[in-house]
Design a protein around this motif. Structure first.
Motif, PDB file in Angstrom:
ATOM      1  N   THR A   1       0.972  -1.165  -0.234  1.00  0.00           N
ATOM      2  CA  THR A   1      -0.191  -0.051   0.123  1.00  0.00           C
ATOM      3  C   THR A   1       0.590   1.248  -0.461  1.00  0.00           C
ATOM      4  O   THR A   1       2.214   0.997   0.725  1.00  0.00           O
ATOM      5  CB  THR A   1      -0.853  -0.270   1.276  1.00  0.00           C
ATOM      6  OG1 THR A   1      -0.111   0.060   2.392  1.00  0.00           O
ATOM      7  CG2 THR A   1      -1.304  -1.009   1.270  1.00  0.00           C
ATOM      8  N   LEU A   2       0.464   2.399  -1.342  1.00  0.00           N
ATOM      9  CA  LEU A   2       1.360   3.765  -0.606  1.00  0.00           C
ATOM     10  C   LEU A   2      -0.054   5.087  -0.741  1.00  0.00           C
ATOM     11  O   LEU A   2      -0.965   4.519  -1.155  1.00  0.00           O
ATOM     12  CB  LEU A   2       1.657   3.758  -1.974  1.00  0.00           C
ATOM     13  CG  LEU A   2       2.900   3.016  -2.365  1.00  0.00           C
ATOM     14  CD1 LEU A   2       3.123   2.812  -3.491  1.00  0.00           C
ATOM     15  CD2 LEU A   2       4.546   3.715  -1.572  1.00  0.00           C
ATOM     16  N   THR A   3       0.602   5.866   0.671  1.00  0.00           N
ATOM     17  CA  THR A   3      -0.070   6.941  -0.281  1.00  0.00           C
ATOM     18  C   THR A   3       0.219   7.499  -1.449  1.00  0.00           C
ATOM     19  O   THR A   3       0.848   7.143  -2.025  1.00  0.00           O
ATOM     20  CB  THR A   3      -0.442   7.852   1.488  1.00  0.00           C
ATOM     21  OG1 THR A   3       1.430   7.867   1.329  1.00  0.00           O
ATOM     22  CG2 THR A   3      -0.894   6.593   2.762  1.00  0.00           C
TER      23      THR A   3
ATOM     24  N   VAL B   1       4.397  10.070  -4.190  1.00  0.00           N
ATOM     25  CA  VAL B   1       4.984  11.134  -4.581  1.00  0.00           C
ATOM     26  C   VAL B   1       6.193  11.017  -4.228  1.00  0.00           C
ATOM     27  O   VAL B   1       7.428  11.559  -4.889  1.00  0.00           O
ATOM     28  CB  VAL B   1       4.946  12.797  -4.011  1.00  0.00           C
ATOM     29  CG1 VAL B   1       5.871  13.480  -4.360  1.00  0.00           C
ATOM     30  CG2 VAL B   1       3.068  13.297  -4.647  1.00  0.00           C
ATOM     31  N   LYS B   2       6.559  10.832  -3.156  1.00  0.00           N
ATOM     32  CA  LYS B   2       8.296  10.449  -2.909  1.00  0.00           C
ATOM     33  C   LYS B   2       9.284   9.772  -3.277  1.00  0.00           C
ATOM     34  O   LYS B   2      10.520   9.622  -4.072  1.00  0.00           O
ATOM     35  CB  LYS B   2       8.402   9.814  -1.464  1.00  0.00           C
ATOM     36  CG  LYS B   2      10.129  10.276  -0.988  1.00  0.00           C
ATOM     37  CD  LYS B   2       9.834  10.286   1.060  1.00  0.00           C
ATOM     38  CE  LYS B   2      11.394   9.373   1.723  1.00  0.00           C
ATOM     39  NZ  LYS B   2      10.633   9.143   2.851  1.00  0.00           N
ATOM     40  N   GLN B   3       8.760   8.487  -3.967  1.00  0.00           N
ATOM     41  CA  GLN B   3       9.101   7.343  -3.873  1.00  0.00           C
ATOM     42  C   GLN B   3       9.656   7.823  -5.209  1.00  0.00           C
ATOM     43  O   GLN B   3      10.147   6.924  -6.031  1.00  0.00           O
ATOM     44  CB  GLN B   3       8.599   5.786  -3.985  1.00  0.00           C
ATOM     45  CG  GLN B   3       8.314   5.715  -2.600  1.00  0.00           C
ATOM     46  CD  GLN B   3       9.342   5.046  -2.149  1.00  0.00           C
ATOM     47  OE1 GLN B   3      10.500   4.479  -2.523  1.00  0.00           O
ATOM     48  NE2 GLN B   3      10.341   5.149  -0.992  1.00  0.00           N
ATOM     49  N   SER B   4       8.262   8.358  -6.498  1.00  0.00           N
ATOM     50  CA  SER B   4       8.508   8.121  -7.539  1.00  0.00           C
ATOM     51  C   SER B   4       9.210   9.703  -8.219  1.00  0.00           C
ATOM     52  O   SER B   4      10.173   9.718  -9.202  1.00  0.00           O
ATOM     53  CB  SER B   4       7.224   7.838  -8.241  1.00  0.00           C
ATOM     54  OG  SER B   4       6.538   9.677  -8.263  1.00  0.00           O
TER      55      SER B   4
ATOM     56  N   LEU C   1      -6.110   0.915  -9.873  1.00  0.00           N
ATOM     57  CA  LEU C   1      -5.679   1.018  -7.757  1.00  0.00           C
ATOM     58  C   LEU C   1      -7.305   1.130  -7.751  1.00  0.00           C
ATOM     59  O   LEU C   1      -7.863   2.391  -8.556  1.00  0.00           O
ATOM     60  CB  LEU C   1      -5.165   2.732  -8.091  1.00  0.00           C
ATOM     61  CG  LEU C   1      -3.225   2.445  -8.380  1.00  0.00           C
ATOM     62  CD1 LEU C   1      -3.119   4.326  -8.209  1.00  0.00           C
ATOM     63  CD2 LEU C   1      -2.641   1.515  -7.650  1.00  0.00           C
ATOM     64  N   GLN C   2      -7.860   1.017  -6.062  1.00  0.00           N
ATOM     65  CA  GLN C   2      -7.975   1.344  -5.387  1.00  0.00           C
ATOM     66  C   GLN C   2      -7.609   1.891  -4.132  1.00  0.00           C
ATOM     67  O   GLN C   2      -6.590   1.353  -3.086  1.00  0.00           O
ATOM     68  CB  GLN C   2      -8.818  -0.337  -5.610  1.00  0.00           C
ATOM     69  CG  GLN C   2      -8.450  -1.314  -4.699  1.00  0.00           C
ATOM     70  CD  GLN C   2      -9.407  -2.572  -4.392  1.00  0.00           C
ATOM     71  OE1 GLN C   2     -10.049  -2.602  -5.701  1.00  0.00           O
ATOM     72  NE2 GLN C   2      -9.046  -3.369  -3.566  1.00  0.00           N
ATOM     73  N   LYS C   3      -8.820   2.569  -3.911  1.00  0.00           N
ATOM     74  CA  LYS C   3      -8.541   3.588  -2.605  1.00  0.00           C
ATOM     75  C   LYS C   3      -9.187   2.765  -1.524  1.00  0.00           C
ATOM     76  O   LYS C   3     -10.155   2.615  -0.911  1.00  0.00           O
ATOM     77  CB  LYS C   3      -9.426   5.387  -2.225  1.00  0.00           C
ATOM     78  CG  LYS C   3      -8.918   5.939  -1.674  1.00  0.00           C
ATOM     79  CD  LYS C   3      -8.732   7.508  -1.821  1.00  0.00           C
ATOM     80  CE  LYS C   3      -8.206   8.748  -1.010  1.00  0.00           C
ATOM     81  NZ  LYS C   3      -8.675   9.834  -0.853  1.00  0.00           N
ATOM     82  N   ARG C   4      -8.268   2.899  -0.263  1.00  0.00           N
ATOM     83  CA  ARG C   4      -8.739   2.116   1.191  1.00  0.00           C
ATOM     84  C   ARG C   4      -9.454   3.143   1.912  1.00  0.00           C
ATOM     85  O   ARG C   4      -9.373   4.305   1.843  1.00  0.00           O
ATOM     86  CB  ARG C   4      -7.313   1.325   2.066  1.00  0.00           C
ATOM     87  CG  ARG C   4      -7.145   0.044   1.263  1.00  0.00           C
ATOM     88  CD  ARG C   4      -5.267  -0.082   1.283  1.00  0.00           C
ATOM     89  NE  ARG C   4      -5.077   0.177   2.789  1.00  0.00           N
ATOM     90  CZ  ARG C   4      -4.317  -0.808   4.010  1.00  0.00           C
ATOM     91  NH1 ARG C   4      -4.789  -1.973   3.249  1.00  0.00           N
ATOM     92  NH2 ARG C   4      -4.930  -0.728   4.948  1.00  0.00           N
ATOM     93  N   HIS C   5      -9.835   2.354   2.761  1.00  0.00           N
ATOM     94  CA  HIS C   5     -10.739   3.375   4.562  1.00  0.00           C
ATOM     95  C   HIS C   5      -9.442   4.122   4.732  1.00  0.00           C
ATOM     96  O   HIS C   5     -10.212   5.316   5.220  1.00  0.00           O
ATOM     97  CB  HIS C   5     -11.425   2.162   4.961  1.00  0.00           C
ATOM     98  CG  HIS C   5     -10.777   1.899   5.887  1.00  0.00           C
ATOM     99  ND1 HIS C   5      -9.442   0.309   5.201  1.00  0.00           N
ATOM    100  CD2 HIS C   5      -9.520   2.229   7.215  1.00  0.00           C
ATOM    101  CE1 HIS C   5      -9.499  -0.163   6.468  1.00  0.00           C
ATOM    102  NE2 HIS C   5      -9.357   0.948   7.518  1.00  0.00           N
ATOM    103  N   ASP C   6      -8.424   4.096   5.106  1.00  0.00           N
ATOM    104  CA  ASP C   6      -7.724   4.547   5.336  1.00  0.00           C
ATOM    105  C   ASP C   6      -6.994   6.024   4.545  1.00  0.00           C
ATOM    106  O   ASP C   6      -5.613   6.647   4.968  1.00  0.00           O
ATOM    107  CB  ASP C   6      -5.959   3.578   6.481  1.00  0.00           C
ATOM    108  CG  ASP C   6      -5.523   2.892   5.430  1.00  0.00           C
ATOM    109  OD1 ASP C   6      -5.769   3.413   3.819  1.00  0.00           O
ATOM    110  OD2 ASP C   6      -4.645   1.820   5.638  1.00  0.00           O
ATOM    111  N   GLY C   7      -6.991   5.789   3.266  1.00  0.00           N
ATOM    112  CA  GLY C   7      -6.563   6.852   2.173  1.00  0.00           C
ATOM    113  C   GLY C   7      -5.781   6.655   1.612  1.00  0.00           C
ATOM    114  O   GLY C   7      -5.011   7.178   0.160  1.00  0.00           O
ATOM    115  N   ALA C   8      -4.476   4.922   2.389  1.00  0.00           N
ATOM    116  CA  ALA C   8      -3.696   4.930   1.177  1.00  0.00           C
ATOM    117  C   ALA C   8      -4.783   3.933  -0.081  1.00  0.00           C
ATOM    118  O   ALA C   8      -5.605   3.867  -0.013  1.00  0.00           O
ATOM    119  CB  ALA C   8      -3.006   3.954   1.914  1.00  0.00           C
ATOM    120  N   TYR C   9      -3.543   3.776  -0.852  1.00  0.00           N
ATOM    121  CA  TYR C   9      -4.057   3.024  -2.395  1.00  0.00           C
ATOM    122  C   TYR C   9      -3.388   1.910  -1.807  1.00  0.00           C
ATOM    123  O   TYR C   9      -1.905   1.398  -1.951  1.00  0.00           O
ATOM    124  CB  TYR C   9      -3.800   3.868  -3.570  1.00  0.00           C
ATOM    125  CG  TYR C   9      -4.317   4.836  -3.843  1.00  0.00           C
ATOM    126  CD1 TYR C   9      -5.066   5.299  -4.469  1.00  0.00           C
ATOM    127  CD2 TYR C   9      -3.742   6.271  -2.342  1.00  0.00           C
ATOM    128  CE1 TYR C   9      -6.127   6.544  -4.530  1.00  0.00           C
ATOM    129  CE2 TYR C   9      -4.534   7.494  -2.697  1.00  0.00           C
ATOM    130  CZ  TYR C   9      -5.894   7.263  -4.132  1.00  0.00           C
ATOM    131  OH  TYR C   9      -6.009   8.557  -3.791  1.00  0.00           O
TER     132      TYR C   9
END
Length: 252
Positions: A23-25, A30-33, A53-61
């Motif tokens: 998972t990634l926010t 932005v930081k990794q890419s 991609l799909q967004k999780r309930h915590d805002g991460a993808y």
């Protein structure tokens, strides 16, 4: 050659991050890419809309289910024999011995492809032949890399019946051979299915890292000697790795 689409390349670079991170926010992408936040945000929206991609309930993808669907399509349409055959043919031509491909069928392995040696003296094997998992290199390499629970259950229920002069009929010895195979990455057999023969086998893995087949080099022991085995081991493992990679396996 046409210029590559930069947007597609950048989108793939984002998706490739999920090979390492489940998972990634937005900020992490932005930081990794190393790409601007506005560009990443725009691409995420498009990838989410298409199901990549799909967004999780915590805002991460996380990766979307479309990858599962596409992966299953690839898996269903991928023919192990079709993938393996050209590599097996190149291997046979290089070592000039018979090359076999086997898959598990219950407590046995079945030969699904065979390329004969070009020498006049040959082994008695054919496509469709069955052999127990405990006997012969190509069978035992499959046994050696089964999940531990399946392997243990098999060893408890199997009866080791002699098939040739070198068939292993002692379970303690069989366990030792399995351990050796796990350490070296190859199984070696001497006269286990047919007298006066030697074989060396390596495992083939699928995209999930599960063993799906064994590939072996086999021939009369007057040709497949102890002196040749060290060279054959390297050549065979490279061939097995090539097939595994085409099945989606990512070598560690």
């Amino acid at each position: 050659m046409q210029e590559k689409n930069k947007t597609v390349i950048k989108s793939m670079n984002l998706l490739n991050l999920f090979r390492t991170y489940p998972t990634l926010t937005l900020q992490e992408m932005v930081k990794q890419s190393g790409m601007p936040k506005t560009s990443v945000h725009r691409m995420i929206n498009s990838l989410e809309e298409m199901g990549f991609l799909q967004k999780r309930h915590d805002g991460a993808y996380e990766l979307g289910v479309v990858f599962l669907e596409l992966g299953q399509l690839v898996s269903d349409r991928l023919d192990l024999r079709q993938v393996a055959f050209p590599i097996m043919e190149a291997l046979r031509n290089q070592v000039e011995e018979a090359v076999h491909l086997t898959v598990r069928d219950g407590d046995e392995a079945i030969y699904i492809e065979k390329l004969d040696t070009l020498h006049p003296v040959r082994l008695f094997t054919k496509v469709g032949r069955r052999a127990p998992l405990y006997a012969g290199a190509c069978q035992r390499v499959i046994l050696s890399f089964l999940p531990e629970q399946e392997q243990t259950a098999y060893l408890e229920r199997v009866e080791l019946i002699p098939l040739a002069d070198g068939t292993i009929t002692d379970k303690l010895l069989l366990k030792e051979r399995i351990s050796e195979t796990q350490q070296t990455g190859v199984a070696i057999s001497h006269s286990e299915l047919e007298n006066n023969t030697t074989a060396i086998a390596a495992p083939i893995y699928d995209h999930s890292g599960t063993i799906v087949a064994g590939i072996s080099i086999a021939g009369p022991d007057i040709r497949v000697t102890e002196e040749r085995l060290s060279t054959l081991k390297v050549t065979l493992k490279n061939a097995a790795k090539s097939i595994s990679k085409q099945l989606g396996w990512l070598a560690t």
